[in-house]
Design an enzyme around this catalytic site. Structure first.
Site, PDB file in Angstrom:
ATOM      1  N   LYS A 206       0.847  -1.201   0.000  1.00  0.00           N
ATOM      2  CA  LYS A 206       0.000   0.000   0.000  1.00  0.00           C
ATOM      3  C   LYS A 206       0.882   1.251   0.000  1.00  0.00           C
ATOM      4  O   LYS A 206       0.685   2.154  -0.793  1.00  0.00           O
ATOM      5  CB  LYS A 206      -0.915  -0.030   1.239  1.00  0.00           C
ATOM      6  N   GLU A 212      10.578  -4.543   4.474  1.00  0.00           N
ATOM      7  CA  GLU A 212      10.677  -5.948   4.053  1.00  0.00           C
ATOM      8  C   GLU A 212      10.378  -6.075   2.558  1.00  0.00           C
ATOM      9  O   GLU A 212      11.114  -6.721   1.807  1.00  0.00           O
ATOM     10  CB  GLU A 212       9.676  -6.812   4.840  1.00  0.00           C
ATOM     11  N   GLY A 267      -4.739  -1.928   5.107  1.00  0.00           N
ATOM     12  CA  GLY A 267      -3.912  -3.042   4.622  1.00  0.00           C
ATOM     13  C   GLY A 267      -4.543  -4.405   4.876  1.00  0.00           C
ATOM     14  O   GLY A 267      -4.613  -5.262   3.992  1.00  0.00           O
ATOM     15  N   GLU A 353      -4.466  -6.857  14.772  1.00  0.00           N
ATOM     16  CA  GLU A 353      -3.996  -5.527  14.390  1.00  0.00           C
ATOM     17  C   GLU A 353      -5.148  -4.520  14.497  1.00  0.00           C
ATOM     18  O   GLU A 353      -4.931  -3.339  14.741  1.00  0.00           O
ATOM     19  CB  GLU A 353      -3.417  -5.542  12.962  1.00  0.00           C
ATOM     20  N   HIS A 384      -4.549 -33.370  17.416  1.00  0.00           N
ATOM     21  CA  HIS A 384      -3.428 -34.183  17.892  1.00  0.00           C
ATOM     22  C   HIS A 384      -2.297 -33.311  18.404  1.00  0.00           C
ATOM     23  O   HIS A 384      -1.163 -33.779  18.542  1.00  0.00           O
ATOM     24  CB  HIS A 384      -2.951 -35.104  16.770  1.00  0.00           C
TER      25      HIS A 384
END
Ligand code: F6P
Length: 542
Positions: A206, A212, A267, A353, A384
């Site tokens: 955005k 990153e 976002g 968030e 499990h």
């Protein structure tokens, strides 16, 4: 304005919760033979059984009164009307506009935004069709067969969740991958077997500033150019999804290959915008539009259904009941469908968030709990692993079970076994097994307590006919609006995310300290300083 905890319905719920703490689901079912049919609701192709919750008519009435007293309906109206309800960023919150049908109208400050939405959707469809048909050629004239989405948070989790969710419907000769982590391993492993000449990167961000994503995009670009040796190749192998046209062109991506969206799309609410481009390429524009239709159907249900029959209202208020009056700290999301493997990870961002906030819209520190920890895994694997704690541990963990009547992969007897586990788990969690029942089975007095299941563990069961794009859209919108309802009652801003900023700022200060050629002067606390020095001493030079 009355504080939430002073609202008459809140106070009444507190008193009611004290009384309800000693009531067992066994009693509630024993005294009302029709309970399993009565506490159900449906909408947008989803069926909700909420009877296995520790609620009575009185609980529901009080919860609905709380919603009324906290103005949930008015807040919902404000969102659908495009008011700037994201007050800390001064923005409207209009993900609902992303799935409005062509021809409808939603005016935001004098402009109908729906035609803008469809203009982008149409461009996406044209592009997706070209890639799918093999007519979008790479720089060397070869068709694209590999799609790599680079993004993080909302620019990754939605697309990857829905790509996995709709894999059954996807074009199988396309390889679709998702790179998010700044850890170089992520990109390295995702592209190591791909042919650059046949690979298209979708840089989804955005802001187009996220560390990153920008780092991964730059490394992907270098990988491409190391093989194709021509800057002009970038235009054929990179497209962008963003609201930041300047940064996109600055990166070297042709503005014609940018798919935009708007600041009124958060976002974590953006997977049905152009952020879903990778999904549209994989599953096809037709399926993408079906997904949007499912979202819209749930939007309309949320907007118009009476509160007592309104799925997001019910899920939101029942969740709040345990969160605020039973001290439940977490919620487990348990989809019994392998295609929904990423659904709980997606909901983690959506919910945590959005509602991980500690001040009200007015800036006061809350004196009540807000958003829960969301977690989960697809059934039956979780059974499990962690269900032991849900059944016999000391923590109350409300769970949502999600299942489908029909499987997309009929492989007898798998589906009946899968669904038998849904029904068995919710039955076991609700009713448990008493000591008397255990001992009737011949278990010794010594062993008995270990085999007792208290029960009274609340669950929702959500069923749909089949995992279609439409149903997936409805399911996601259900949780988007559930989060909205809770945030509205808690009087918090569900649409900002200031809590992620401090770490980002500090990381950007530390990066040069790690990379400096000579020992930098460090001004952090003694722990952080020592860790940075230790890392500098111990790292391997890149
Ligand atoms: O984690 C913070 C955040 O801003 C999320 O809200 C967002 O989804 C993500 O980072 C990615 O942001 P962008 O799409 O701008 O790269």
């Amino acid at each position: 304005m009355t504080r939430l905890t002073d609202q008459p319905a809140w106070q009444a719920l507190q008193a009611h919760a004290e009384a309800m703490k000693t009531v067992h689901l066994r009693e509630l079912f024993a005294t009302d033979a029709g309970r399993g049919e009565k506490y159900t609701a449906q909408g947008a192709g989803l069926f909700l059984d909420y009877s296995k919750n520790r609620v009575t008519d009185e609980t529901l009435l009080l919860l609905l009164q709380l919603a009324e007293q906290t103005g949930v309906a008015a807040k919902k109206g404000a969102m659908f009307a495009g008011e700037r309800i994201n007050v800390t960023e001064g923005r409207s919150v209009l993900h609902v506009a992303l799935r409005m049908p062509k021809g409808s109208t939603l005016m935001v400050e004098g402009r109908n935004v729906v035609p803008d939405v469809h203009e982008v959707l149409d461009r996406m469809a044209t592009f997706a069709d070209r890639v799918r048909a093999g007519s979008w050629l790479g720089h060397t004239g070869q068709p694209i067969t590999n799609i790599v989405n680079i993004g993080i948070g909302g620019s990754d989790l939605g697309p990857v969740m829905a790509y996995e969710g709709l894999k059954f419907y996807s074009q199988r000769d396309l390889t679709v991958r998702f790179v998010s982590n700044v850890d170089g391993t992520d990109l390295t492993e995702k592209i190591r077997d791909l042919d650059p000449a046949r690979t298209l990167f979708i840089v989804s961000s955005k802001t187009f500033t996220t560390q990153e994503t920008m780092t991964n995009a730059a490394s992907a670009r270098a990988w491409l150019l190391a093989s194709l040796h021509d800057e002009a190749a970038v235009a054929r192998h990179f497209v962008a999804v963003s609201t930041n046209a300047g940064a996109v062109t600055g990166f070297g991506i042709d503005a014609a290959n940018m798919f935009g969206f708007w600041d009124w799309v958060g976002g974590r609410y953006s997977m049905d915008s152009a952020i879903g481009l990778s999904l549209m390429i994989a599953a096809g524009p037709g399926h993408f539009h079906e997904l949007l239709a499912g979202f819209h159907e749930m939007d309309e249900h949320f907007r118009t259904a009476p509160p007592e029959k309104n799925l997001p209202m019910l899920l939101g208020l029942i969740g709040l009941w345990y969160n605020n009056f039973f001290d439940a700290q977490t919620v487990a999301i348990l989809p019994y469908d392998q295609y929904l493997a990423y659904f709980s990870a997606y909901l983690q961002q959506l919910d945590m968030e959005s509602n991980g906030k500690h001040v009200t819209l007015g800036g006061q520190t809350v004196d009540y709990q807000t958003g829960p920890v969301i977690w989960g895994q697809p059934g039956t694997n979780g059974q499990h692993a962690f269900y032991q704690l849900i059944h016999q541990g000391t923590k109350l963990i409300p769970c949502d079970f999600i299942g489908f009547m029909q499987t997309l992969n009929p492989l007898a007897p798998h589906h009946d076994l899968l669904m038998a586990n849904v029904f068995a788990q919710t039955e076991a969690l609700a009713f448990g097994k008493t000591l008397a029942e255990v001992q009737q089975g011949g278990v010794s007095a010594e062993q008995g307590p270990h085999r007792v299941f208290e029960g009274n563990r609340p669950t929702n069961t959500i069923l749909a006919d089949k995992l279609t794009p439409r149903i997936l859209g409805a399911l996601i919108a259900l949780y988007e609006h559930k989060v909205f309802v809770q945030g509205a009652v808690w009087d918090i801003n569900s649409f900002d995310q200031w809590g992620v900023e401090l770490g980002k700022v500090l990381a950007s200060q530390i990066v040069p300290e790690l990379r400096a050629a000579s020992e930098p002067e460090l001004g952090h606390d003694s722990s952080t300083n020592a860790l940075i020095r230790r890392y500098r001493a111990g790292r391997r030079a890149e």
